[in-house]
Design an enzyme around this catalytic site. Structure first.
Site, PDB file in Angstrom:
ATOM      1  N   SER A  75       0.954  -1.294  -0.077  1.00  0.00           N
ATOM      2  CA  SER A  75       0.091  -0.044   0.086  1.00  0.00           C
ATOM      3  C   SER A  75       0.853   1.207   0.011  1.00  0.00           C
ATOM      4  O   SER A  75       1.875   1.326   0.688  1.00  0.00           O
ATOM      5  CB  SER A  75      -0.958   0.053   1.141  1.00  0.00           C
ATOM      6  OG  SER A  75      -1.554   1.178   1.337  1.00  0.00           O
ATOM      7  N   TYR A  91      -1.461  -0.670  10.317  1.00  0.00           N
ATOM      8  CA  TYR A  91      -1.477  -1.164   8.862  1.00  0.00           C
ATOM      9  C   TYR A  91      -0.383  -0.624   7.831  1.00  0.00           C
ATOM     10  O   TYR A  91       0.186  -1.282   7.206  1.00  0.00           O
ATOM     11  CB  TYR A  91      -2.613  -0.749   8.559  1.00  0.00           C
ATOM     12  CG  TYR A  91      -3.067  -1.318   6.969  1.00  0.00           C
ATOM     13  CD1 TYR A  91      -3.375  -2.536   6.700  1.00  0.00           C
ATOM     14  CD2 TYR A  91      -2.921  -0.590   5.939  1.00  0.00           C
ATOM     15  CE1 TYR A  91      -3.827  -3.214   5.310  1.00  0.00           C
ATOM     16  CE2 TYR A  91      -3.319  -0.973   4.535  1.00  0.00           C
ATOM     17  CZ  TYR A  91      -3.586  -2.109   4.366  1.00  0.00           C
ATOM     18  OH  TYR A  91      -3.822  -2.694   2.964  1.00  0.00           O
ATOM     19  N   THR A 107     -13.026  -1.578  -2.404  1.00  0.00           N
ATOM     20  CA  THR A 107     -13.402  -3.003  -1.995  1.00  0.00           C
ATOM     21  C   THR A 107     -14.132  -3.143  -0.645  1.00  0.00           C
ATOM     22  O   THR A 107     -14.078  -2.202   0.210  1.00  0.00           O
ATOM     23  CB  THR A 107     -11.877  -3.715  -1.728  1.00  0.00           C
ATOM     24  OG1 THR A 107     -11.289  -2.942  -0.413  1.00  0.00           O
ATOM     25  CG2 THR A 107     -11.054  -3.399  -2.866  1.00  0.00           C
TER      26      THR A 107
END
Length: 335
Positions: A193, A219, A252
């Site tokens: 990412s 994350y 998503t």
């Protein structure tokens, strides 16, 4: 420094990570003159269509998290091209439904399903031991990931994000490297990412025990770790082509669930799942992809920098070696 990194990253994201730039309510495009060269729709004008006009019967692909989102879009396109697809998923019912949809859409019956919890290193080791007795593998696509916004531990006492996004990826890839090295044109593609640009590698608190927990930043740190791992693997295993990539900001189920505010704010600017999967497919399928040096970070089929200007996110060789040492010790503990 984090404030600067986050602001610089968000400005970059509006310009590069969306599907295209949209006007604000006053009719102004974000980022001014950058509008003419921004977003997926602009980047895709430079794509070579023939790169993905390939058929891959006889080649085997493993897609983790292949039951939805980018993973499912990737698995479907590989199946259309005749590849054997191994879906590695956690939820049996959702995975079986996805497998059925892929078979119906593509007519490809060579879609295998494996139920594995990628936050459980013991299960991963056992899965690979069984897998290599029955199957070959040409390409591993590390797509599965999670963003848990409250600190949560697995049964083994591992922080859930770290266990899935970093340790799980490390164990699965490490265990499959000997399998991949036996095959022609082996590749490993890790879906990282651009969020990692706001983080410097931190090996002193891998499981978020010492600071206030922020799921988004955890994350991002995990994704920085994936970039470092890709670079390290590329140096250690030259027979395999390693790459990682940023799919852009994609609409998503995972984004809708984990980042509802971000999803609502960006709305129609988000990329489609197919657009998010494009560079994954290019790295996994295209002959031209392996002409790029192993270990690079990609966005829209091009290698891009892994650090923002002036962001001070570079790490030393010693810090990167420490990450590998910690992960290897943990991996062996659960073998």
């Amino acid at each position: 420094m984090l404030l600067y990194r986050s602001a610089a990253w968000f400005a970059k994201g509006l310009r590069d990570y969306t599907t295209r730039l949209f006007p604000d309510p006053y009719g102004h495009l974000f980022c001014g003159s950058a509008a003419s060269r921004s977003g997926y729709e602009s980047a895709s004008k430079d794509f070579v269509p023939e790169d993905l006009e390939v058929q891959v019967p006889g080649r085997a692909f493993m897609v983790t998290g292949g039951n939805s989102g980018i993973g499912k879009a990737t698995a479907t396109e590989i199946a259309k091209r005749g590849g054997t697809v191994h879906l590695v998923c956690r939820d049996q019912n959702r995975a079986e439904g996805a497998r059925g949809e892929i078979i119906r859409e593509t007519g490809n019956q060579n879609i295998f399903l494996h139920i594995v919890d990628l936050s459980d290193p013991k299960t991963i080791w056992k899965f690979v031991e069984n897998f290599k007795e029955e199957h070959t593998l040409n390409v591993l696509i590390n797509n599965a990931g999670c963003m848990v916004n409250k600190r949560e531990l697995t049964e083994d006492g591992l922080e859930k994000n770290f266990a899935t996004n970093t340790l799980g990826v490390y164990v699965l890839t490490t265990a499959l490297i000997p399998v991949l090295e036996k095959e022609h044109d082996p590749r490993v593609v890790t879906v990282s990412s651009g969020g990692m640009l706001v983080q410097k590698l931190n090996t002193d608190d891998l499981q978020s025990e010492r600071t206030a927990f922020d799921g988004t930043m955890v994350y991002a740190q995990n994704k920085r770790q994936q970039v470092v791992l890709t670079e390290q693997w590329a140096r250690a295993h030259p027979a395999i082509h390693f790459s990682c990539m940023h799919p852009g900001w994609v609409d998503t189920p995972g984004v809708r669930l984990s980042m509802p505010g971000f999803h609502a704010r960006l709305g129609a600017r988000l990329r489609s799942e197919a657009q998010g999967a494009d560079t994954v497919l290019w790295l996994a399928l295209a002959p031209t992809a392996t002409a790029q040096p192993s270990g690079r970070f990609f966005q829209d089929r091009k290698p891009v920098p892994t650090h923002l200007p002036l962001a001070r996110t570079s790490s030393s060789p010693a810090e990167e070696e420490k990450l590998i040492e910690i992960l290897e010790e943990l991996a062996q503990r659960f073998k």
